[in-house]
Write a protein that holds these residues in place. Structure first.
Motif, PDB file in Angstrom:
ATOM      1  N   PHE A  74       0.799  -1.261  -0.005  1.00 34.20           N
ATOM      2  CA  PHE A  74      -0.003  -0.030  -0.192  1.00 34.20           C
ATOM      3  C   PHE A  74       0.968   1.427   0.033  1.00 34.20           C
ATOM      4  O   PHE A  74       1.927   1.303   0.634  1.00 34.20           O
ATOM      5  N   ALA A  75       0.770   2.286  -0.558  1.00 35.19           N
ATOM      6  CA  ALA A  75       1.088   3.575  -0.645  1.00 35.19           C
ATOM      7  C   ALA A  75       0.257   4.455  -1.087  1.00 35.19           C
ATOM      8  O   ALA A  75      -0.501   4.515  -2.091  1.00 35.19           O
ATOM      9  N   ARG A 100     -12.477   3.135   3.283  1.00 38.67           N
ATOM     10  CA  ARG A 100     -12.513   1.647   4.170  1.00 38.67           C
ATOM     11  C   ARG A 100     -11.731   1.979   5.209  1.00 38.67           C
ATOM     12  O   ARG A 100     -10.664   2.914   4.981  1.00 38.67           O
ATOM     13  N   ARG A 101     -11.834   1.426   6.371  1.00 41.41           N
ATOM     14  CA  ARG A 101     -11.155   1.553   7.505  1.00 41.41           C
ATOM     15  C   ARG A 101     -10.104   0.439   7.785  1.00 41.41           C
ATOM     16  O   ARG A 101     -10.566  -0.816   7.386  1.00 41.41           O
ATOM     17  N   PHE A 102      -9.073   0.615   8.309  1.00 35.78           N
ATOM     18  CA  PHE A 102      -7.936  -0.272   8.689  1.00 35.78           C
ATOM     19  C   PHE A 102      -7.451  -0.159   9.970  1.00 35.78           C
ATOM     20  O   PHE A 102      -7.374   0.878  10.716  1.00 35.78           O
ATOM     21  N   ARG A 128       1.750  -2.500   3.934  1.00 41.03           N
ATOM     22  CA  ARG A 128       0.892  -3.665   3.272  1.00 41.03           C
ATOM     23  C   ARG A 128      -0.253  -3.719   4.212  1.00 41.03           C
ATOM     24  O   ARG A 128      -0.377  -3.476   5.143  1.00 41.03           O
ATOM     25  N   VAL A 129      -1.127  -4.322   3.285  1.00 42.69           N
ATOM     26  CA  VAL A 129      -2.540  -4.715   3.544  1.00 42.69           C
ATOM     27  C   VAL A 129      -2.710  -6.031   3.787  1.00 42.69           C
ATOM     28  O   VAL A 129      -2.321  -6.834   2.865  1.00 42.69           O
ATOM     29  N   GLU A 130      -3.444  -6.249   5.012  1.00 41.90           N
ATOM     30  CA  GLU A 130      -3.766  -7.605   5.059  1.00 41.90           C
ATOM     31  C   GLU A 130      -5.510  -7.687   5.364  1.00 41.90           C
ATOM     32  O   GLU A 130      -5.837  -6.875   6.001  1.00 41.90           O
ATOM     33  N   ALA A 131      -5.997  -8.762   5.208  1.00 39.49           N
ATOM     34  CA  ALA A 131      -7.639  -8.841   5.054  1.00 39.49           C
ATOM     35  C   ALA A 131      -8.051  -9.292   6.394  1.00 39.49           C
ATOM     36  O   ALA A 131      -9.188  -9.081   6.827  1.00 39.49           O
ATOM     37  N   GLY A 144      -9.836  -4.387   7.329  1.00 40.31           N
ATOM     38  CA  GLY A 144      -8.391  -5.025   7.307  1.00 40.31           C
ATOM     39  C   GLY A 144      -7.282  -4.565   8.261  1.00 40.31           C
ATOM     40  O   GLY A 144      -7.609  -3.654   9.019  1.00 40.31           O
ATOM     41  N   ARG A 145      -6.118  -5.057   8.021  1.00 43.84           N
ATOM     42  CA  ARG A 145      -5.026  -4.686   9.083  1.00 43.84           C
ATOM     43  C   ARG A 145      -3.881  -4.145   7.983  1.00 43.84           C
ATOM     44  O   ARG A 145      -3.862  -4.606   6.721  1.00 43.84           O
ATOM     45  N   MET A 146      -3.531  -2.931   8.419  1.00 43.47           N
ATOM     46  CA  MET A 146      -2.312  -2.124   7.732  1.00 43.47           C
ATOM     47  C   MET A 146      -1.016  -2.220   8.479  1.00 43.47           C
ATOM     48  O   MET A 146      -1.063  -1.604   9.705  1.00 43.47           O
ATOM     49  N   GLU A 147       0.046  -2.649   8.033  1.00 42.48           N
ATOM     50  CA  GLU A 147       1.227  -2.578   8.689  1.00 42.48           C
ATOM     51  C   GLU A 147       2.014  -1.484   8.047  1.00 42.48           C
ATOM     52  O   GLU A 147       2.530  -1.206   6.646  1.00 42.48           O
ATOM     53  N   ILE A 148       2.134  -0.162   8.667  1.00 46.92           N
ATOM     54  CA  ILE A 148       2.730   0.768   8.101  1.00 46.92           C
ATOM     55  C   ILE A 148       4.331   0.754   8.437  1.00 46.92           C
ATOM     56  O   ILE A 148       4.619   0.766   9.550  1.00 46.92           O
ATOM     57  N   THR A 149       5.260   0.879   7.246  1.00 51.12           N
ATOM     58  CA  THR A 149       6.581   0.812   7.427  1.00 51.12           C
ATOM     59  C   THR A 149       7.076   2.191   7.199  1.00 51.12           C
ATOM     60  O   THR A 149       8.363   2.076   7.606  1.00 51.12           O
ATOM     61  N   GLU A 150       6.668   3.198   6.535  1.00 49.15           N
ATOM     62  CA  GLU A 150       7.346   4.533   6.415  1.00 49.15           C
ATOM     63  C   GLU A 150       6.111   5.430   6.153  1.00 49.15           C
ATOM     64  O   GLU A 150       5.122   5.519   5.741  1.00 49.15           O
TER      65      GLU A 150
END
Length: 599
Positions: A74-75, A100-102, A128-131, A144-150
């Motif tokens: 995701f970006a 949509r919310r994460f 990155r997005v996970e469902a 869904g879940r979002m792991e923000i790396t930057e």
């Protein structure tokens, strides 16, 4: 069509039932039922119509929450829906990307960049997005879940959120000199933000039944309107209504539209509207109408424990406070305060006891002692707190002297209530007390005032005393504490040997609550499989609450006062057997009980 209070209440019940059921109804069916209700114009058809409409809206919300989510990188830009908080060593925040919310998580530099931001602000991120998300998050519209790396950059939100965030920051800046625990209590009392509260203080408030003071409710809304009343009184009737609605909307935005806030502000808005048009309505009708409106707007509110507790407390106070006050003995101010407390506790009991395991008896005296002072802190924070934030320096320190005194009092009440071994009320005891109370009210109606007050006094005393003096089962030798670890409480002459092997991924709040509910005030041995900074923070929080004689940690740990045991078997009093199988990279200990001791 004349709609009675009973019909509005039945409509609220129907709306809640329909939204909970949430079947995949065709739109034509819902439209047909609503149209028929409009044509027939009978109260019962209106009740059926709003129930079916809520069921259809609930079904649509379920479909939207379970719609497929594209997984992968995701970006882009996200908007913070809530304020960031700490969870499992990371920064966690709910965000909106598009429509949509994460559930977003960030660590390291990304987490540090998100931590000071507030709801409504916008971030440019990569991740990155996970469902996969749990059902309770889906009932908050999270897909869904979002792991923000930057975090590439950020910008302010819309004008309303900028104004709300500026208001919060002014209040926080004015209270900046307070100790961390006091500052967290201040922001909790004034606008419901308890993110900075330490696990030990949070557990005190849970044990004392005072957590509702940290969730904005009708009391806060009443204080806001009271503070603004001199200005509102100068406006015309329509201008006063418009200003009241704007003020309520802004306060809901400042307090992040929490379920209890939505209930309280919607009730206030309905009351203001009905008063303006010259048709005041009863409190129970206002509450029922607020439930109907809110659940139709967001059917997932029926799955919110906070919303249920808020509605239950309000219903209890509206329906029961006056009858209870009528049968209680004693001076009128004390009777009124005690009646409100008892009514609110009875209102929340059907939800609170099954969900959280019991109603603390200490909550009754604790609320009587803490609520009036907490109310003063709320009102002072909304007036002098603003001046303190704008001026700062010694003036802010001086203005917040009453705040410090009030916060210290409430914190002391919570702490002492936690220490008093009054026990908890379960549903059977609450049912008996409710029946006895109902009989006292019936006796009062029949003119037997003395009998009613004696009965009520006996009921209150029984509620306070029976849980503490009733029979108590001895604690289990071994308890698997879900999400916390393994607890051994082995009897020995003169007491018990208590050993806890804690899961270092557990939250400190959950560990402290488990120890409190199991009556643990001292640990002979605390075993932590990990020795990193997170384990050290967890052990520190446990040590703030209970005495710890010894701590075992793996080799090369970072825990002050801990030791690393030797490999092999260690025998402990009471027949406990501690087999140390590994000390690096993690400590592995198998605890068991010799058969003779177990017998």
């Amino acid at each position: 069509m004349v709609v009675s209070d009973r019909v509005v209440v039945l409509g609220a019940v129907g709306v809640v039932a329909g939204a909970w059921w949430a079947p995949p109804l065709p739109a034509l069916v819902a439209a047909g039922v609503v149209t028929a209700a409009v044509v027939v114009r009978r109260p019962w058809t209106a009740v059926v119509a709003v129930a079916v409409l809520a069921a259809w809206l609930g079904g649509r919300a379920e479909l939207a929450a379970n719609a497929p989510v594209a997984e992968g990188p995701f970006a882009g830009e996200v908007t913070l829906v809530r304020d960031p908080g700490e969870a499992s060593g990371a920064v966690r925040v709910e965000v909106r990307a598009g429509s949509r919310r994460f559930d977003a998580w960030a660590r390291g530099r990304a987490g540090a960049a998100i931590r000071p931001r507030l709801a409504g602000e916008r971030l440019s991120v990569r991740g990155r997005v996970e469902a996969d998300v749990p059902s309770w998050l889906r009932h908050r519209h999270v897909v869904g879940r979002m792991e923000i790396t930057e975090v590439i950059g950020w910008r302010d939100g819309d004008p309303a959120s900028r104004l709300a965030n500026g208001f919060r920051r002014v209040l926080e800046r004015g209270a900046g000199h307070l100790a961390p625990d006091s500052r967290a209590l201040f922001t909790g009392f004034v606008f419901g933000d308890d993110r900075g509260q330490s696990p030990a203080v949070a557990d005190d408030f849970r044990a004392a039944g005072l957590t509702h003071l940290l969730a904005v409710s009708g009391q806060n809304v009443a204080f806001v309107l009271a503070v603004a009343s001199p200005l509102l009184a100068r406006l015309s009737l329509r201008g006063r209504l418009a200003a009241t609605l704007v003020l309520l909307g802004f306060f809901a935005l400042v307090t992040r539209f929490e379920p209890s806030v939505l209930r309280a502000t919607t009730m206030a808005a309905i009351a203001a509207l009905s008063s303006t048009v010259g048709r005041p309505v009863s409190a129970i009708r206002t509450l029922a109408a607020a439930v109907v409106v809110l659940v139709l707007v967001d059917p997932f509110l029926v799955h919110s424990v906070g919303f249920g507790l808020s509605v239950g407390a309000a219903a209890g106070i509206i329906l029961l406070a006056r009858p209870i006050a009528g049968v209680l003995p004693g001076p009128r101010p004390l009777r009124a305060a005690l009646a409100v407390t008892l009514a609110a506790q009875l209102g929340v009991a059907p939800i609170l006891v099954p969900t959280f395991g019991g109603l603390p008896v200490a909550s009754i005296p604790a609320n009587l002692l803490a609520e009036p002072v907490a109310g003063v802190v709320m009102m002072w924070g909304l007036t002098a707190g603003i001046v303190a934030g704008l001026v700062g320096g010694p003036v802010a320190t001086l203005l917040h002297l009453p705040t410090q005194v009030g916060l210290g009092w409430v914190a002391a009440v919570a702490r002492q209530a936690r220490e008093v071994p009054l026990g908890e009320l379960d549903l059977p005891l609450l049912a008996v007390a409710a029946i006895a109370g109902a009989l006292a009210m019936l006796a009062s109606r029949e003119g037997h005032t003395r009998l009613a007050r004696v009965t009520a006094a006996v009921v209150v005393l029984a509620v306070l005393v029976v849980p503490a003096l009733g029979p108590h089962r001895p604690p289990a030798l071994r308890s698997e504490l879900s999400g916390v670890g393994e607890l051994w409480q082995v009897p020995v002459p003169g007491g018990r040997v208590r050993v806890l092997e804690v899961e270092t991924t557990a939250s400190a709040g959950r560990v402290l609550e488990a120890l409190r509910r199991n009556g643990v005030r001292h640990l002979d041995l605390l075993i932590t499989p990990s020795g990193g900074s997170r384990a050290a923070a967890l052990v520190h929080q446990i040590g703030r609450r209970v005495g710890i004689a010894r701590i075992w940690a793996p080799a090369e740990h970072r825990l002050a006062g801990a030791t690393t045991p030797d490999l092999g078997v260690v025998e402990a009093p009471g027949g406990l057997r501690l087999e140390v199988r590994a000390v690096r990279p993690r400590l592995e200990v198998v605890v068991s009980l010799d058969p003779p001791a177990a017998g």
